[in-house]
Structures are given as C-alpha cells and as structure tokens.
Scaffold this motif. Structure first.
Motif, short mmCIF file in Angstrom:
data_model
loop_
_atom_site.label_atom_id
_atom_site.label_comp_id
_atom_site.label_asym_id
_atom_site.label_seq_id
_atom_site.Cartn_x
_atom_site.Cartn_y
_atom_site.Cartn_z
N MET B 1 43.23 29.61 46.66
CA MET B 1 43.30 28.35 45.41
C MET B 1 42.29 28.23 44.98
SD MET B 1 42.37 25.33 47.71
CE MET B 1 43.80 24.77 48.98
N SER B 3 40.61 28.91 42.49
CA SER B 3 39.62 30.06 42.29
C SER B 3 39.18 29.60 40.71
CB SER B 3 40.60 31.31 41.81
OG SER B 3 41.45 31.17 40.56
N GLN B 36 33.84 31.17 29.96
CA GLN B 36 34.16 30.70 28.87
C GLN B 36 34.79 31.79 27.81
OE1 GLN B 36 30.39 28.32 28.40
NE2 GLN B 36 31.85 27.30 27.39
N LEU B 38 36.21 34.31 28.91
CA LEU B 38 37.58 34.65 29.25
C LEU B 38 38.65 33.64 28.86
CD1 LEU B 38 36.78 36.18 32.64
CD2 LEU B 38 37.57 37.48 30.84
N VAL B 178 45.17 46.56 42.91
CA VAL B 178 45.81 45.51 42.49
C VAL B 178 46.15 44.58 43.77
CG1 VAL B 178 47.13 44.21 41.07
CG2 VAL B 178 46.27 46.17 40.44
N LEU B 179 47.53 44.41 43.75
CA LEU B 179 47.93 43.48 44.89
C LEU B 179 49.01 43.98 45.96
CD1 LEU B 179 49.45 40.92 42.27
CD2 LEU B 179 46.92 41.48 42.87
N VAL B 181 52.47 43.26 47.14
CA VAL B 181 53.54 42.39 46.89
C VAL B 181 53.94 41.81 48.45
CG1 VAL B 181 55.60 42.10 45.83
CG2 VAL B 181 54.00 43.64 44.85
N VAL B 184 53.42 38.62 50.01
CA VAL B 184 54.04 37.35 49.38
C VAL B 184 55.50 37.15 49.95
CG1 VAL B 184 54.66 36.35 47.36
CG2 VAL B 184 52.51 37.59 47.53
#
Lengths: 194, 194
Positions: B1, B3, B36, B38, B178-179, B181, B184
């Motif tokens: 969190m 971030s 900023q 972004l 990337v991630l 999954v 999760v």
DNA sequence: ATTTACAGCACTAATGATTACAGGTCTTTA
DNA sequence: TAAAGACCTGTAATCATTAGTGCTGTAAAT
C-alpha cells in the motif's frame, strides 16, 4: 485510397518513422499547431493504450475492471453511483463488475454509516498493489528518460501537461450529439434496433 | 500500500514559469517533477478514455473495434497478424472483429498479390469518415481553448507532447514480466483453467 | 409524534452481444 | 513435406442493458 494520404505533411503520424530526436518546432502559424498537438496526443494515448492492453492480459484484468479500479484509486472512497457516473456505465454493470473484483479480493465494500443507502468501494491492499506495481514497467523507462532532461524542460513539460489536462477536464463531454450512425449504414449492413 | 507517498522534501527550486492563471506553481524541484507529470498524464489519459467510451456508445463501436480501426488508420495497410500483434490480441480474435467491421462496411480486406497468404486490412471511406468525424466533439472545445493561448505557449505544449510521445514510443513495452496473478487469488477466487 | 408517500441507492435476475481462446482446416510458400 | 498465414468452428467469460426488489432517507399529512 485517400485514407492513407492524410495530412502527414508534418510530424510523420506513421508511428514507426523513427524520429528519435528530430522535433522541429515548426512555429509557422498558430493554425497548424493544434493539429500537431492532437497527433502527438494520439501517439501518447496510443502508447498507454497498448500498455493497458498488455497489462490487462498479464494481470487478468479486463478493460472496464481496470478502469473502475483506477477510478476508485483516483477518487478515494466513492459510491457505486459515482463510479458509474464517472465511467459512463450503469449502476448494474458496475455492481456486477465490482462483484467479480470483490470476489477476487481486489476491492471491498463498506456500507456508509451516515447514509445507509450508500456503499463505498475501496481497494484492498492486494488491489492497490496490483495497480501500483502494474504501471512500473512503463514508468521506469519513462522516468529514466524524463529525468535525463534538463530541469527547465521537465518544468516545461509538466506545465504543458497540466495545462492540457485542465483544458480537457473543463469541457463537458456529455452533451455531444456526435455522430449519426444511420448515415453510415442504411444498408442491410448491421442492425436497426435503435 | 501507500505507493502514493508524496515525498515532499522541501526547498522549492522555484522554476516559476506560471503562464497565465490557475495552475498552482507547486514549487517543483526536479525530483518531484516526474510524479506530477505522471499524474497529469493520467488525467489526460482518463479524459480521453472517457471520451472514447462515450464515443463507442454513440457510434456503436466497441473498444476493441475502435482500437483496431485506429490501428489500421495509423499504420495504413496492415496484415491481420500485424494488427493482432499491435493490439495484443490473437489472430482469431482480430479476424472475428474484422468480420463484424467488414460486414458493416467500415473496413475491407485485400489479399496481397506478393504473398498470397497475407491479407491487408483497409478502412473504407465510411470507416475513415467515422473515425475522422468522431473526435470532433472533443476537438472542438479543445481547439477553441488551445487557440486562445499565446502562440509561444502553443509551441511549448506542442514540443512537450512530442517529447513525451517520443519517449513512450521508444520503450519496449512487450518485455515485461509484470505481475503474478496467482499470488492474488489462491482461493477459490476465480478460475483455474490453466 | 406517527404515519404515509415518494424518491434515492444499491442489488438481483434475465437476456443479448461481444470478446477471447483453443482447437482444426485450407491455401500458399519454401 | 513442412511451415506460415489466415480462416472457421465451439466454448467460456465478460460486458451491458432493462426491469424489478428491498432498504433507507426525506417530507408531507394526520
């Protein structure tokens, strides 16, 4: 024909023209500027668009899911109705999408204590992390390049982007007659339900 | 969190280039700038994102359809495989989508003479017109505001956007792990077709 | 003060359309 | 013959809408 002969008279709209650095300001007249701005804008949009597409695949998130999660992140604690309004979907649609997201524990809902009709949507830690870690591959390269610029240029770009963002924020997109589809397909072409 | 820390150090480096009015100067030192940028970028994206959404509704085009048509417009004459590659979809998916678009006479296919395995997709006049007329409602307001700016500012914004577009063009989005999954949703959460 | 009527908000159910993928087939090319 | 490219199934999932239900809040009427 003709569809390709479009006015790429400047700024080669054809993405892979590999400009690299060329960047002729072309301060000819103001009339020409906005077209180039739109072209540049489209290129930016397209890049992130493709990025989102890829992200969806890797993360197992669909477009609307991603859009809704971003909306929640940006607006903080929002009601379902507000989300629906922001993303231009019906409440029912948002509800079902949130169902799936909640089932995967990416978001959770909290019924408001002040107005018990309302329900606030939040990102779970996993959801926020998913969203936070996702843009990294794009950001990292971008940041690296961005920070290699002179400070005055960074400031300039920032000011420009904020300017554009403000301009787009202001206008009321909703009230737009837009297109008449009928004119395009009076043929057997499609459907005539509406 | 979390971030989204702000990391406000201090020591505003000035850099006041405040052009006109609003647009809080926000004393940005170089470190803070990219964040900023972004944020501003996200706002721009979001605005056009919503616009596309609305456009889809009015024009009867779905997201992927719109994306594919834009790809065809931008790249000119492309094979189905290239499109699939560009938009990160399978060939089969692109084929079915093109089926619908072709049925509505918004695109047409031409088999290549050089390599008869390949098929090139083109926009019909109607399709190009749809795409060309579509962005108008957004453009009109935008243009009006944009042209009310000083010329030097127009030039500045143009340069900035081109700069950003080039930066994003360059980076290789594809190679991104990337991630994961799985982390999760180890629960019954979702699907386990794999 | 209590009750009643009406509006707002989210959810559910049912339905149609689209997307996306994994197979297999066909033609062309090397 | 083998490979590449595009197409055609069938299947699963998601999207998006409409109509209807239930609960809550507000205001008017008793």
């Amino acid at each position: 024909m003709a569809s390709r002969e479009r006015a790429h008279s400047v700024t080669g709209a054809g993405a892979e023209s590999s400009p690299g650095r060329a960047l002729a300001p072309d301060r000819s007249n103001a009339v020409n500027n906005y077209e180039q701005v739109l072209v540049a804008l489209r290129r930016v949009i397209r890049a992130t668009d493709l990025h989102s597409k890829r992200l969806s695949k890797h993360a197992g998130l669909t477009g609307p899911q991603l859009l809704i999660m971003r909306t929640i992140r940006d607006l903080g604690e929002v009601t379902i109705g507000t989300i629906a309004d922001k993303v231009s979907l019906s409440q029912a649609t948002v509800t079902t999408i949130l169902d799936r997201l909640e089932h995967r524990k990416l978001v959770y809902r909290v019924r408001s204590t002040k107005d018990k009709r309302k329900v606030h949507a939040h990102l779970t830690e996993a959801g926020a992390e998913l969203l936070a870690r996702a843009p990294n591959p794009l950001q990292e390269d971008f940041i690296k390049k961005f920070q290699s610029l002179d400070e005055w240029e960074q400031t300039m770009i920032l000011a420009a982007l904020q300017r554009v963002a403000n301009m787009m924020d202001a206008d009321d997109i909703d009230a737009s007659p837009v297109l008449t589809v009928g004119s395009v397909l009076n043929d057997d072409g499609w459907k005539e339900k509406g």
